[in-house]
Design a protein around this motif. Sequence first.
Motif, PDB file in Angstrom:
ATOM      1  N   LYS A  23       0.818  -1.222   0.000  1.00 25.02           N
ATOM      2  CA  LYS A  23       0.000   0.000   0.000  1.00 25.02           C
ATOM      3  C   LYS A  23       0.853   1.274   0.000  1.00 25.02           C
ATOM      4  N   ASP A  24       2.162   1.110  -0.169  1.00 28.59           N
ATOM      5  CA  ASP A  24       3.114   2.232  -0.179  1.00 28.59           C
ATOM      6  C   ASP A  24       3.052   3.061   1.107  1.00 28.59           C
ATOM      7  N   LEU A  25       2.867   2.395   2.230  1.00 27.87           N
ATOM      8  CA  LEU A  25       2.788   3.067   3.533  1.00 27.87           C
ATOM      9  C   LEU A  25       4.096   2.871   4.299  1.00 27.87           C
ATOM     10  N   TYR A  26       5.155   3.436   3.746  1.00 29.46           N
ATOM     11  CA  TYR A  26       6.498   3.221   4.288  1.00 29.46           C
ATOM     12  C   TYR A  26       6.726   3.926   5.616  1.00 29.46           C
ATOM     13  N   VAL A  27       6.133   5.099   5.792  1.00 30.85           N
ATOM     14  CA  VAL A  27       6.313   5.821   7.052  1.00 30.85           C
ATOM     15  C   VAL A  27       5.684   5.021   8.191  1.00 30.85           C
ATOM     16  N   ILE A  28       4.527   4.446   7.948  1.00 27.31           N
ATOM     17  CA  ILE A  28       3.880   3.606   8.961  1.00 27.31           C
ATOM     18  C   ILE A  28       4.721   2.356   9.206  1.00 27.31           C
ATOM     19  N   ALA A  29       5.260   1.783   8.132  1.00 27.92           N
ATOM     20  CA  ALA A  29       6.114   0.596   8.281  1.00 27.92           C
ATOM     21  C   ALA A  29       7.303   0.909   9.175  1.00 27.92           C
ATOM     22  N   LEU A  30       7.920   2.058   8.969  1.00 35.76           N
ATOM     23  CA  LEU A  30       9.063   2.439   9.808  1.00 35.76           C
ATOM     24  C   LEU A  30       8.652   2.615  11.261  1.00 35.76           C
TER      25      LEU A  30
END
Length: 93
Positions: A23-30
């Motif tokens: 879902k291109d949610l990299y900030v949440i992944a971090l």
Amino acid sequence: QKSCCLYLREKDMASKLEILFQKDLYVIALSLVPEDPSFAEVRSDVHQRYGDHLYKKGDYTGAMEQYIETIGFLEPSYVIRKFLDAQRISSLT
């Protein structure tokens, strides 16, 4: 009368991250990956994927900021090759 039970099971870290990547949610992944040194390689992988995503979108400065976070884990040649191939040499300085 019927009764029903619902069981919920939390997904493991890798599964959660994969869903967020899709879902291109990299900030949440971090934000999910602990700052603990034992997770440094996982954090580096998230930064690399985020950098790749930003690079594809044309945000070369943002991509470089993410790649900088992978120092010590990602081969420097990966980043150099990426920016040389796209004639983005100024981003390497």
